[in-house]
Every structure is written in structure tokens, then in C-alpha cells.
Enzyme design. Structure first.
Site, PDB file in Angstrom:
ATOM      1  N   THR A  19       0.846  -1.204   0.000  1.00 58.07           N
ATOM      2  CA  THR A  19       0.000   0.000   0.000  1.00 58.07           C
ATOM      3  C   THR A  19       0.879   1.250   0.000  1.00 58.07           C
ATOM      4  O   THR A  19       2.099   1.178   0.177  1.00 58.07           O
ATOM      5  CB  THR A  19      -0.886   0.057   1.279  1.00 58.07           C
ATOM      6  OG1 THR A  19      -0.021  -0.022   2.423  1.00 58.07           O
ATOM      7  CG2 THR A  19      -1.890  -1.071   1.312  1.00 58.07           C
ATOM      8  N   TYR A 148      11.883  14.482  11.373  1.00 57.03           N
ATOM      9  CA  TYR A 148      11.992  14.518  12.839  1.00 57.03           C
ATOM     10  C   TYR A 148      12.949  13.447  13.373  1.00 57.03           C
ATOM     11  O   TYR A 148      13.122  13.329  14.585  1.00 57.03           O
ATOM     12  CB  TYR A 148      10.622  14.514  13.527  1.00 57.03           C
ATOM     13  CG  TYR A 148       9.684  13.360  13.277  1.00 57.03           C
ATOM     14  CD1 TYR A 148       9.986  12.071  13.699  1.00 57.03           C
ATOM     15  CD2 TYR A 148       8.447  13.575  12.673  1.00 57.03           C
ATOM     16  CE1 TYR A 148       9.097  11.023  13.509  1.00 57.03           C
ATOM     17  CE2 TYR A 148       7.552  12.539  12.468  1.00 57.03           C
ATOM     18  CZ  TYR A 148       7.887  11.251  12.886  1.00 57.03           C
ATOM     19  OH  TYR A 148       7.004  10.223  12.701  1.00 57.03           O
TER      20      TYR A 148
HETATM   21  C1  HXC Z   1      -2.366   5.789  22.942  1.00 58.07           C
HETATM   22  C2  HXC Z   1      -2.361   3.880  21.647  1.00 58.07           C
HETATM   23  C3  HXC Z   1      -2.860   4.615  20.540  1.00 58.07           C
HETATM   24  C4  HXC Z   1      -3.104   6.009  20.717  1.00 58.07           C
HETATM   25  C5  HXC Z   1      -2.600   2.539  19.945  1.00 58.07           C
HETATM   26  N1  HXC Z   1      -2.228   2.623  21.214  1.00 58.07           N
HETATM   27  N2  HXC Z   1      -2.989   3.751  19.496  1.00 58.07           N
HETATM   28  N3  HXC Z   1      -2.109   4.459  22.841  1.00 58.07           N
HETATM   29  N4  HXC Z   1      -2.835   6.542  21.924  1.00 58.07           N
HETATM   30  N5  HXC Z   1      -3.576   6.761  19.724  1.00 58.07           N
HETATM   31  C6  HXC Z   1      -1.785   1.527  22.083  1.00 58.07           C
HETATM   32  C7  HXC Z   1      -2.856   0.462  22.285  1.00 58.07           C
HETATM   33  O1  HXC Z   1      -3.796   0.845  23.269  1.00 58.07           O
HETATM   34  C8  HXC Z   1      -1.991  -0.699  22.757  1.00 58.07           C
HETATM   35  O2  HXC Z   1      -1.552  -0.517  24.057  1.00 58.07           O
HETATM   36  C9  HXC Z   1      -0.734  -0.540  21.903  1.00 58.07           C
HETATM   37  O3  HXC Z   1      -0.714   0.826  21.472  1.00 58.07           O
HETATM   38  C10 HXC Z   1      -0.731  -1.436  20.701  1.00 58.07           C
HETATM   39  O4  HXC Z   1      -1.937  -1.208  19.980  1.00 58.07           O
HETATM   40  P1  HXC Z   1      -2.426  -2.186  18.842  1.00 58.07           P
HETATM   41  O5  HXC Z   1      -3.572  -1.562  18.164  1.00 58.07           O
HETATM   42  O6  HXC Z   1      -2.579  -3.561  19.416  1.00 58.07           O
HETATM   43  O7  HXC Z   1      -1.126  -2.214  17.928  1.00 58.07           O
HETATM   44  P2  HXC Z   1      -0.893  -2.892  16.548  1.00 58.07           P
HETATM   45  O8  HXC Z   1      -2.111  -3.600  16.052  1.00 58.07           O
HETATM   46  O9  HXC Z   1       0.385  -3.612  16.651  1.00 58.07           O
HETATM   47  O10 HXC Z   1      -0.734  -1.608  15.620  1.00 58.07           O
HETATM   48  C11 HXC Z   1       0.482  -0.972  15.487  1.00 58.07           C
HETATM   49  C12 HXC Z   1       0.274   0.504  15.176  1.00 58.07           C
HETATM   50  C13 HXC Z   1      -0.618   0.657  13.952  1.00 58.07           C
HETATM   51  C14 HXC Z   1       1.627   1.141  14.963  1.00 58.07           C
HETATM   52  C15 HXC Z   1      -0.413   1.117  16.392  1.00 58.07           C
HETATM   53  O11 HXC Z   1      -0.888   2.018  13.712  1.00 58.07           O
HETATM   54  C16 HXC Z   1      -0.010   0.063  12.723  1.00 58.07           C
HETATM   55  O12 HXC Z   1       0.039  -1.163  12.546  1.00 58.07           O
HETATM   56  N6  HXC Z   1       0.451   0.885  11.837  1.00 58.07           N
HETATM   57  C17 HXC Z   1       1.101   0.435  10.576  1.00 58.07           C
HETATM   58  C18 HXC Z   1       0.882   1.392   9.475  1.00 58.07           C
HETATM   59  C19 HXC Z   1       1.162   2.830   9.818  1.00 58.07           C
HETATM   60  O13 HXC Z   1       1.074   3.263  10.952  1.00 58.07           O
HETATM   61  N7  HXC Z   1       1.532   3.620   8.810  1.00 58.07           N
HETATM   62  C20 HXC Z   1       1.748   5.003   8.995  1.00 58.07           C
HETATM   63  C21 HXC Z   1       3.193   5.270   9.234  1.00 58.07           C
HETATM   64  S1  HXC Z   1       3.442   6.940   8.845  1.00 58.07           S
HETATM   65  P3  HXC Z   1      -2.253  -1.242  25.354  1.00 58.07           P
HETATM   66  O14 HXC Z   1      -1.359  -0.832  26.470  1.00 58.07           O
HETATM   67  O15 HXC Z   1      -3.641  -0.664  25.408  1.00 58.07           O
HETATM   68  O16 HXC Z   1      -2.224  -2.708  25.066  1.00 58.07           O
HETATM   69  C22 HXC Z   1       4.927   7.396   9.405  1.00 58.07           C
HETATM   70  C23 HXC Z   1       5.457   8.675   8.816  1.00 58.07           C
HETATM   71  C24 HXC Z   1       5.098   9.857   9.607  1.00 58.07           C
HETATM   72  O17 HXC Z   1       5.535   6.760  10.159  1.00 58.07           O
HETATM   73  C25 HXC Z   1       5.316  11.188   8.864  1.00 58.07           C
HETATM   74  C26 HXC Z   1       4.066  11.724   8.240  1.00 58.07           C
HETATM   75  C27 HXC Z   1       4.180  13.175   7.802  1.00 58.07           C
END
Ligand code: HXC
Length: 280
Positions: A19, A148
Site C-alpha cells: 500500500t 523529525y
Molecule cells: C495511545 C495507543 C494509541 C493512541 C494505539 N495505542 N494507538 N495508545 N494513543 N492513539 C496503544 C494500544 O492501546 C496498545 O496498548 C498498543 O498501542 C498497541 O496497539 P495495537 O492496536 O494492538 O497495535 P498494533 O495492532 O500492533 O498496531 C500498530 C500501530 C498501527 C503502529 C499502532 O498504527 C499500525 O500497525 N500501523 C502500521 C501502518 C502505519 O502506521 N503507517 C503510517 C506510518 S506513517 P495497550 O497498552 O492498550 O495494550 C509514518 C510517517 C510519519 O511513520 C510522517 C508523516 C508526515
């Protein structure tokens, strides 16, 4: 921008290639003649993307399910990819991020991001590099970071720490293995909106609008602008670039950094009043 066949004969692995920017790079590299391997966690997404890109480009693509957080899975999958012939390039693109007040993050939240970005990137890079060194095979590694990584950023602490680590990996390995045919560079993109990143990091249209327009060019990056830079760094003609991090953000981070950049707020009258003999 490039000669046809710029990447002909190259086999390139893109993590998170199903993706977003990973997929865009896969398509571009295929159009430039590369054989692309995409990997990710969701096999259905990888299969659909491979089918669509093969049809759209007529190029060579294959996919492997691989969770880069799992070092054993990485070893197995990278081993299988090399068994079909060595890679010539790797793009560390897979990432995860959470926009949150840092005091709300549990250790699991911290790990959820860093295990992808910090650990996963290292696992894949080392699994490939050990094979390249054994085979004495030249290769180029491009890691997608962010600006960053050096400025730090509030509200994305795990990502900022992990991306800084990837930058350190890039610079370290560029020196350690540059003389053995492996080179390592990073790309730090500004706003290139993708569904994955924007749905997670831009909770309101107002925030997205600011992120997309606050840079000096006042616009988002086109996917082709990013994929061109990645293709350039993977191509043989850039062989002397090693250990660098190239920013592609229209000047966004510098605009935030320069102490007087905000003087764009001054009116014509205020500028005129600053000139000697033009007061009033
Ligand atoms: C606080 C949070 C949270 C939030 C998740 N958690 N979101 N805590 N605030 N907003 C906590 C959850 O409660 C849980 O903790 C722990 O994080 C893990 O959550 P899961 O949902 O089980 O995690 P997982 O399924 O492994 O998902 C991983 C992820 C997810 C990173 C959170 O977003 C993901 O898979 N992302 C992949 C794709 C992605 O993010 N792409 C964008 C990257 S962009 P507890 O303690 O409750 O168990 C990038 C560039 C940035 O990096 C620059 C842009 C300009």
C-alpha cells in the site's frame, strides 16, 4: 525523468510494499525495469497489489507475507527470496506510528511502533546484508525516515526515536560496509498523503490542511517525486552517494527552523518602514 530501463536487471525488495508509498515505489521501479518483491503483513493486500501492478505495468513482481517484527520470519523469507537469486536493492519502507500525548503511551504502545520501525528495519537490513557480504554482491539500501529523525517531534515519540535509530543505522553501515559494495542512504519525506498515514495521523481536516500547505511550496509531494528519488538512489549512477539522508519536503522543516522565517507575516508597509530613509 530517467532513461528507460534505469533499473533493468535489478531485484528490489520493498517492505510494506502493498500500500501507500511502498506500492508507489513498486510500480515506479517496475516501470523502470526492476523485478520487485513486496512484503507485508496482509497477504490478501500483497496479492491484490501484485496482480494490479503486473497488469498495469507488464513488469515483474512477486510477494511474500512477512512480519518484519519477527526475526525468524524475516530470516526465512529473506532466505527464500535469495534462494531465487540475490537482491540488488532494499527499501525499508514499512512503518508504524501513533499520534498521542506521550504520557498516555503504555510500554505496549511504545513497542508497537518501535518493533516495526527500529527492530524490523534492522532485522530485514541485516538478513539481506549478511547474504550480500557472503556472496560479495553489490547492493543499495534506501530507508524511509522523516525529518523529525534529527529535529525530534512532540506527539510521535516512539516514531521519532525509532527513525533516529534508522538514520544512525544508515550512517553506521555506510561506513562499515561501503568498501564491501553495500551502500546505505535514507530519504526523509515531507507531506506525501497516503491513506495509511493520514488516517492515523491527521484526526481533522484542519490538521491535514496545515500539514499539506505549511511548506514553502504550499503543496503536498507527488508520489512520482518521491519514487524518482528512491529510484535514483537505487540506480548504479548514484554509486558515490553513501551514508546520506536526503530530504524531500519542499523545505518544510527548514521553514519551521529558521529564526526569522515567520517574518513572512510582515505587511508591505512594515517592510518599507524597515528600510533606511523610508520610515513612516
Ligand atoms: C495511545 C495507543 C494509541 C493512541 C494505539 N495505542 N494507538 N495508545 N494513543 N492513539 C496503544 C494500544 O492501546 C496498545 O496498548 C498498543 O498501542 C498497541 O496497539 P495495537 O492496536 O494492538 O497495535 P498494533 O495492532 O500492533 O498496531 C500498530 C500501530 C498501527 C503502529 C499502532 O498504527 C499500525 O500497525 N500501523 C502500521 C501502518 C502505519 O502506521 N503507517 C503510517 C506510518 S506513517 P495497550 O497498552 O492498550 O495494550 C509514518 C510517517 C510519519 O511513520 C510522517 C508523516 C508526515
Amino acid at each position: 525523468m530517467f532513461a528507460d530501463g534505469l533499473l533493468k536487471g535489478k531485484k528490489i525488495l520493498i517492505t510494506g510494499g502493498g500500500t501507500g508509498l511502498g506500492r508507489a515505489m513498486a510500480e515506479r521501479f517496475m516501470r523502470l525495469g526492476a523485478a520487485v518483491v513486496i512484503c507485508g503483513r496482509r497477504e490478501d493486500v500483497l496479492a491484490d497489489t501484485s496482480k494490479e501492478l503486473a497488469a498495469a505495468t507488464g513488469g515483474n513482481i512477486s510477494w511474500r507475507g512477512m512480519d518484519i517484527r519477527d526475526p525468524d520470519a524475516v530470516e526465512t523469507v529473506v532466505g527464500a527470496i535469495f534462494a531465487d537469486g540475490p537482491l540488488d536493492g532494499l527499501v525499508n519502507n514499512a512503518a508504524g506510528n501513533i499520534l498521542a500525548r506521550t504520557e498516555t503511551l503504555s510500554h505496549r504502545a511504545f513497542d508497537a511502533v518501535t518493533k516495526i520501525v527500529f527492530n524490523g528495519t534492522a532485522y530485514v537490513t541485516l538478513a539481506c546484508a549478511k547474504r550480500w557480504l557472503d556472496l560479495e554482491h553489490k547492493a543499495s539500501v534506501v530507508s524511509i525516515i522523516t525529518t523529525y529523525a534529527w529535529t525530534g517531534s512532540a506527539y510521535v515519540l516512539p516514531s521519532a526515536m525509532a527513525k533516529a535509530g534508522v538514520l544512525a543505522m544508515t550512517r553506521s553501515l555506510a561506513v562499515e560496509w561501503g568498501g564491501r559494495g553495500l551502500r546505505f542512504n535514507a530519504i526523509a519525506p515531507g507531506p506525501f498523503p497516503t491513506d495509511g498515514a493520514w488516517s492515523r495521523l491527521m484526526p481533522s481536516p484542519e490538521m491535514a490542511h496545515i500539514a499539506e500547505t505549511r511548506n514553502p511550496l504550499g503543496r503536498v509531494g507527488e508520489k512520482d517525486e518521491l519514487t524518482s528519488l528512491a529510484a535514483f538512489l537505487l540506480a548504479d549512477g548514484s554509486a558515490y552517494i553513501n551514508g546520506d539522508a536526503i530530504t524531500i519536503d519542499a523545505g518544510e522543516w527548514l521553514k519551521g527552523a529558521g529564526q526569522f522565517n515567520f517574518a513572512e507575516m510582515l505587511t508591505d508597509e512594515q517592510w518599507a518602514a524597515m528600510r533606511p530613509g523610508k520610515k513612516g
